[in-house]
Design a protein around this motif. Structure first.
Motif, PDB file in Angstrom:
ATOM      1  N   ALA A  51       0.852  -1.182   0.000  1.00  0.00           N
ATOM      2  CA  ALA A  51       0.000   0.000   0.000  1.00  0.00           C
ATOM      3  C   ALA A  51       0.885   1.227   0.000  1.00  0.00           C
ATOM      4  CB  ALA A  51      -0.909   0.011   1.213  1.00  0.00           C
ATOM      5  N   THR A  92      -3.100   0.462  -3.643  1.00  0.00           N
ATOM      6  CA  THR A  92      -2.922  -0.796  -2.922  1.00  0.00           C
ATOM      7  C   THR A  92      -2.775  -1.909  -3.955  1.00  0.00           C
ATOM      8  OG1 THR A  92      -4.275  -0.031  -1.086  1.00  0.00           O
ATOM      9  CG2 THR A  92      -3.888  -2.399  -1.264  1.00  0.00           C
ATOM     10  N   GLU A 152      -2.257  -6.090  -4.222  1.00  0.00           N
ATOM     11  CA  GLU A 152      -2.327  -7.343  -3.473  1.00  0.00           C
ATOM     12  C   GLU A 152      -2.149  -8.488  -4.456  1.00  0.00           C
ATOM     13  OE1 GLU A 152      -5.339  -9.815  -0.548  1.00  0.00           O
ATOM     14  OE2 GLU A 152      -5.751  -7.719  -1.048  1.00  0.00           O
TER      15      GLU A 152
END
Length: 393
Positions: A31, A36, A38
């Protein structure tokens, strides 16, 4: 073997860890501010590997580009160095062949971009010197003198070339301008020895002998003979009887026994018309068994009005001797007494041992004085034969 073992361990680890990673993928979250990202652990590893590979590729491209740019920019200088190296090689070969003009041209070109410009310039100066172009030679030497570390070599080269050209006064000026460190070099001492000899500066040469001995400029035999050479020359240079006697009395006992020094002193006495003392000293120096040829050759010049008594002295001292130099001396003394017959007998006895043109000429002259024309003609033919033999040998 070790590499195979490593690969086997790596495969086994993959077989063990792989199912675990598939079963438990896990995740990685990054982040940054509002952003962000992932992904799974495997995905993150793959992204890192790809990024590392791209960085390696970028590094290779940058380095290759820099190398290519440097290679291109350095090409002219590298080309000049290669040409200079080739010019130097060809110039050295021309120098060895004594092709002075070509050697000078090539070596001068090689000095511009070569790795050793001082060597090139000194070699070019040598070629110009052999060509007789003093202006070009001095120009190369001046250029070489500007190169750090070449000062001594240039200075000694100047002195050597001036000596070769018999410009002794200029050579002496350059020699006197050298520093003490430069003068202490064996090459410089050898040049000084040559210079002082040719100038006849024997006192300066006498002061140089300790340095010549210390640095072993000459071999032991030559060094041992040098003091006698210097003193003999100094005795020959004396212009007054007082100066001659002072120099002789100041000599060591060993130098007084040297034959060259004795001859120089005796010749000096004769020069100042001291014939009586010179004759007495010479007779004292004659060996009792085999008189020295050099002293016998000088004796007639010291005879003055005592040629007859000298002949008697030599005859009594060496009654059975047939030494050729003694016979020559007796013949010359007989000629001074106008004893032509006795001189003829001595000349014939000397010729029987060693025939030389000088002895044949002396015999021809004696036979003509005695009116023996046939004998003189025959001796003259013998003289011509000896001269022809010397020319052909």
């Amino acid at each position: 073997m070790i590499r195979l073992l490593f690969y086997a361990v790596l495969i086994l680890a993959g077989l063990i860890v792989g199912p675990k990673l598939i079963e438990h993928k896990g995740y990685v979250m990054i982040a940054v501010g509002e952003w962000t990202v992932e992904t799974s652990v495997i995905g993150a590893v793959l992204i890192l590997l790809v990024a590392f590979g791209l960085l390696q590729l970028l590094e290779w491209a940058v380095v290759k580009g820099i190398n290519l740019t440097g290679f291109g920019l350095a090409y002219p200088a590298r080309r000049r160095r290669e040409k200079a190296r080739q010019h130097t090689l060809n110039g050295a070969l021309a120098l060895a062949e004594q092709d002075w003009a070509r050697a000078e041209q090539l070596l001068a070109k090689g000095a511009e971009s070569g790795p050793l410009p001082a060597v090139n310039l000194l070699s070019a100066a040598r070629a110009a010197h052999h060509r007789g172009d003093d202006a070009a030679c001095q120009g190369y030497l001046q250029q070489a003198e500007q190169i750090k570390g070449a000062e001594t070599a240039v200075a000694l080269t100047k002195v050597r070339y001036l000596l070769d050209d018999e410009r002794l006064a200029e050579a002496r000026q350059h020699w006197d301008a050298l520093s003490d460190k430069q003068r202490s070099k064996p090459q410089a001492l050898r040049q000084a020895l040559n210079l002082y000899r040719r100038q006849g500066d024997w006192d300066a040469l006498a002061k140089l002998i300790p340095a010549l001995t210390k640095h072993r400029v000459l071999d032991a035999a030559a060094l041992a003979q040098l003091p006698a050479e210097v003193e003999a020359a100094c005795l020959q240079q004396k212009t007054t009887l007082v100066a001659l006697e002072q120099r002789w009395k100041g000599l060591s006992r060993g130098l007084r026994k040297d034959q060259r020094v004795q001859l120089a002193y005796l010749q000096g006495l004769a020069r100042f018309e001291q014939f009586d003392s010179a004759r007495q000293l010479l007779l004292d120096k004659l060996d009792k068994q085999a008189p020295q040829p050099a002293l016998l050759a000088l004796l007639p010049a010291l005879s003055g009005d005592a040629a007859e008594s000298l002949s008697h002295v030599l005859t009594r001292r060496y009654p059975q001797s047939q030494q050729v130099e003694l016979l020559d001396c007796l013949a010359t003394l007989a000629e001074q007494q106008q004893d032509w017959r006795g001189a003829t007998e001595h000349r014939k006895a000397a010729l029987a041992q060693q025939a030389t043109p000088a002895r044949w000429r002396a015999l021809v002259d004696l036979q003509e004085r005695l009116g023996r024309r046939d004998d003189a003609i025959n001796s003259y033919r013998q003289l011509i034969g000896v001269l022809e033999q010397e020319r052909t040998s």
